[in-house]
Design a protein around this motif. Structure first.
Motif, PDB file in Angstrom:
ATOM      1  N   ASP A   2     -13.478  12.199  -7.935  1.00 43.15           N
ATOM      2  CA  ASP A   2     -13.593  11.340  -6.763  1.00 43.15           C
ATOM      3  C   ASP A   2     -12.803  10.065  -6.997  1.00 43.15           C
ATOM      4  N   ASP A   3     -11.635   9.967  -6.342  1.00 42.98           N
ATOM      5  CA  ASP A   3     -10.854   8.739  -6.491  1.00 42.98           C
ATOM      6  C   ASP A   3     -10.781   7.997  -5.171  1.00 42.98           C
ATOM      7  N   ASP A   4     -11.858   8.104  -4.371  1.00 41.31           N
ATOM      8  CA  ASP A   4     -11.888   7.390  -3.108  1.00 41.31           C
ATOM      9  C   ASP A   4     -11.887   5.889  -3.291  1.00 41.31           C
ATOM     10  N   ASP A   5     -12.232   5.404  -4.503  1.00 43.55           N
ATOM     11  CA  ASP A   5     -12.191   3.954  -4.730  1.00 43.55           C
ATOM     12  C   ASP A   5     -10.745   3.452  -4.707  1.00 43.55           C
ATOM     13  N   LEU A   6      -9.792   4.375  -4.751  1.00 39.42           N
ATOM     14  CA  LEU A   6      -8.386   3.990  -4.671  1.00 39.42           C
ATOM     15  C   LEU A   6      -7.788   4.285  -3.309  1.00 39.42           C
ATOM     16  N   PHE A   7      -8.670   4.619  -2.354  1.00 35.41           N
ATOM     17  CA  PHE A   7      -8.202   4.849  -0.988  1.00 35.41           C
ATOM     18  C   PHE A   7      -7.998   3.498  -0.334  1.00 35.41           C
ATOM     19  N   LEU A   8      -6.762   3.150  -0.030  1.00 31.65           N
ATOM     20  CA  LEU A   8      -6.439   1.812   0.427  1.00 31.65           C
ATOM     21  C   LEU A   8      -6.474   1.742   1.937  1.00 31.65           C
ATOM     22  N   GLN A   9      -7.372   0.921   2.467  1.00 24.43           N
ATOM     23  CA  GLN A   9      -7.436   0.685   3.889  1.00 24.43           C
ATOM     24  C   GLN A   9      -6.415  -0.385   4.243  1.00 24.43           C
ATOM     25  N   SER A  10      -5.883  -0.331   5.469  1.00 27.65           N
ATOM     26  CA  SER A  10      -4.943  -1.365   5.886  1.00 27.65           C
ATOM     27  C   SER A  10      -5.520  -2.163   7.036  1.00 27.65           C
TER      28      SER A  10
ATOM     29  N   VAL B 112       5.893   4.118 -12.310  1.00 28.82           N
ATOM     30  CA  VAL B 112       5.990   2.704 -12.712  1.00 28.82           C
ATOM     31  C   VAL B 112       6.923   1.948 -11.765  1.00 28.82           C
ATOM     32  N   ASP B 113       8.034   2.574 -11.369  1.00 27.85           N
ATOM     33  CA  ASP B 113       8.972   1.927 -10.445  1.00 27.85           C
ATOM     34  C   ASP B 113       8.254   1.456  -9.181  1.00 27.85           C
ATOM     35  N   TYR B 114       7.436   2.339  -8.601  1.00 24.81           N
ATOM     36  CA  TYR B 114       6.797   1.997  -7.331  1.00 24.81           C
ATOM     37  C   TYR B 114       5.591   1.086  -7.519  1.00 24.81           C
ATOM     38  N   LEU B 115       4.948   1.163  -8.670  1.00 27.82           N
ATOM     39  CA  LEU B 115       3.889   0.186  -8.942  1.00 27.82           C
ATOM     40  C   LEU B 115       4.488  -1.219  -9.046  1.00 27.82           C
ATOM     41  N   LEU B 116       5.667  -1.319  -9.641  1.00 24.50           N
ATOM     42  CA  LEU B 116       6.342  -2.622  -9.726  1.00 24.50           C
ATOM     43  C   LEU B 116       6.735  -3.127  -8.343  1.00 24.50           C
TER      44      LEU B 116
ATOM     45  N   HIS C   4       0.819  -1.212   0.000  1.00 20.82           N
ATOM     46  CA  HIS C   4       0.000   0.000   0.000  1.00 20.82           C
ATOM     47  C   HIS C   4       0.851   1.261   0.000  1.00 20.82           C
ATOM     48  N   LEU C   5       1.929   1.257   0.769  1.00 20.34           N
ATOM     49  CA  LEU C   5       2.808   2.421   0.784  1.00 20.34           C
ATOM     50  C   LEU C   5       3.441   2.629  -0.584  1.00 20.34           C
ATOM     51  N   PHE C   6       3.927   1.564  -1.215  1.00 23.60           N
ATOM     52  CA  PHE C   6       4.501   1.674  -2.557  1.00 23.60           C
ATOM     53  C   PHE C   6       3.465   2.228  -3.534  1.00 23.60           C
ATOM     54  N   TYR C   7       2.226   1.739  -3.417  1.00 23.50           N
ATOM     55  CA  TYR C   7       1.172   2.202  -4.311  1.00 23.50           C
ATOM     56  C   TYR C   7       0.909   3.695  -4.126  1.00 23.50           C
ATOM     57  N   ASN C   8       0.816   4.140  -2.860  1.00 22.13           N
ATOM     58  CA  ASN C   8       0.536   5.550  -2.605  1.00 22.13           C
ATOM     59  C   ASN C   8       1.683   6.448  -3.072  1.00 22.13           C
ATOM     60  N   ILE C   9       2.912   5.954  -2.975  1.00 22.20           N
ATOM     61  CA  ILE C   9       4.050   6.714  -3.512  1.00 22.20           C
ATOM     62  C   ILE C   9       3.930   6.812  -5.033  1.00 22.20           C
ATOM     63  N   ALA C  10       3.518   5.723  -5.665  1.00 27.58           N
ATOM     64  CA  ALA C  10       3.316   5.745  -7.125  1.00 27.58           C
ATOM     65  C   ALA C  10       2.272   6.787  -7.506  1.00 27.58           C
ATOM     66  N   ARG C  11       1.175   6.860  -6.736  1.00 25.95           N
ATOM     67  CA  ARG C  11       0.140   7.856  -7.036  1.00 25.95           C
ATOM     68  C   ARG C  11       0.688   9.275  -6.938  1.00 25.95           C
TER      69      ARG C  11
END
Length: 314
Positions: free
Chosen positions: A306-314, A222-226, A203-210
């Protein structure tokens, strides 16, 4: 609640409570040097076999930098103060927790000015309270007061405790709110601090990618999505993100082949998993992983409104 007796015997209860240490100080006066004893109070807690100590502030609240010490050090230098814990410290800690709970409730109900007042009361008692700082920062971001939110950000990024696992939900929400308020530089500095203190997860990598995507730094995105998909091969949101980037021709030319391979490999794995599930019969279901359960369904990868669908809960 009292303090457990400190012993070296196996099978004892974990240590938790208030302890004190004493230090002899020499104070210069007009007529010479006077000796005085300085007493310091500490909140001590044993977690997973490690003993953590934290000083009390002037309001008798555990606050400030934590450190680990040995059982031998506790026995040699620290004196239990069970009565002080019961009569003074615990009530103060409970009162502070109740204040933050009220503030959180007001914020969740959209009552931002009342929430700000309550968070302020909490921070007067403990200026390093993590929940109160996060809550106040989120309140300012909700109101679009980025200047005030930046002051809170500068405080939080210096607090090691802000990046502990128990605060992860607030950590994620605050980072995403920074990005949504176009405070991308702060969001990336904040995430870098998290990587430094606690390492990365999917999740942290994904949020950095965003955040890198917001800066139009598609190579770093792309680096952080990978990194995210390597950490969690079943991360469906990342695969949707990759497909969207490929469709919009935003993947750097030298990374297209690698991204397509990752997407194709994940699709094949998902297809085989579905085949196995079907072969086992309708009466038997494969138990989903905890990661799959925590990721919401995604209707579209990007919606500027509205991109709350990409709000990642942990």
């Amino acid at each position: 609640m009292g303090v457990q007796e400190v012993t070296s015997q196996e099978g004892r209860e974990p240590i938790k409570g208030i302890f004190s240490t004493q230090e002899m100080k020499q104070v210069e006066t007009g007529t010479g040097v006077r000796k005085s004893v300085q007493k310091t109070f500490w909140f001590v807690e044993e977690l997973d076999g490690k003993i953590e100590v934290q000083p009390l502030n002037a309001n008798y609240i555990p606050s400030g930098k934590k450190r680990f010490i040995s059982l031998e050090d506790i026995i040699a230098r620290f004196q239990p103060e069970p009565e002080f814990y019961v009569t003074t410290v615990f009530p103060k800690m409970q009162e502070l927790a109740d204040t933050v709970d009220r503030a959180d409730s007001h914020r969740n109900n959209g009552e931002n000015f009342t929430a700000e007042f309550e968070y302020g009361n909490a921070l007067q008692v403990d200026e390093e309270n993590v929940r109160a700082n996060f809550g106040l920062g989120l309140t300012y971001l909700d109101r679009g007061e980025t200047g005030k939110a930046n002051n809170i950000f500068e405080r939080l990024v210096k607090l090691d405790a802000a990046f502990e696992r128990k605060h992860k939900h607030l950590f994620n929400e605050f980072g995403i709110s920074l990005r949504k308020n176009k405070m991308t530089k702060q969001a990336l500095e904040y995430y870098d601090r998290a990587l430094e203190l606690s390492g990365g997860d999917d999740h942290l990598f994904y949020n950095i990618a965003r955040a890198h995507f917001e800066k139009k730094d598609y190579a770093r995105c792309v680096d952080y999505l990978l990194k995210a998909i390597n950490s969690n091969p079943d991360f469906d949101v990342v695969l949707k993100f990759f497909n969207w980037l490929l469709e919009k021709e935003l993947v750097p030319q030298d990374r297209i082949s690698e991204v397509r391979t990752v997407v194709r490999t994940a699709e094949i794995a998902a297809s085989r998993k579905q085949e196995v599930s079907t072969a086992m019969g309708d009466g038997i279901q494969l138990e989903p992983s905890s990661t799959e359960e925590s990721i919401p369904a995604v209707e579209s990868v990007f919606d500027d409104d509205d991109d709350d669908d990409l709000f990642l809960q942990s």
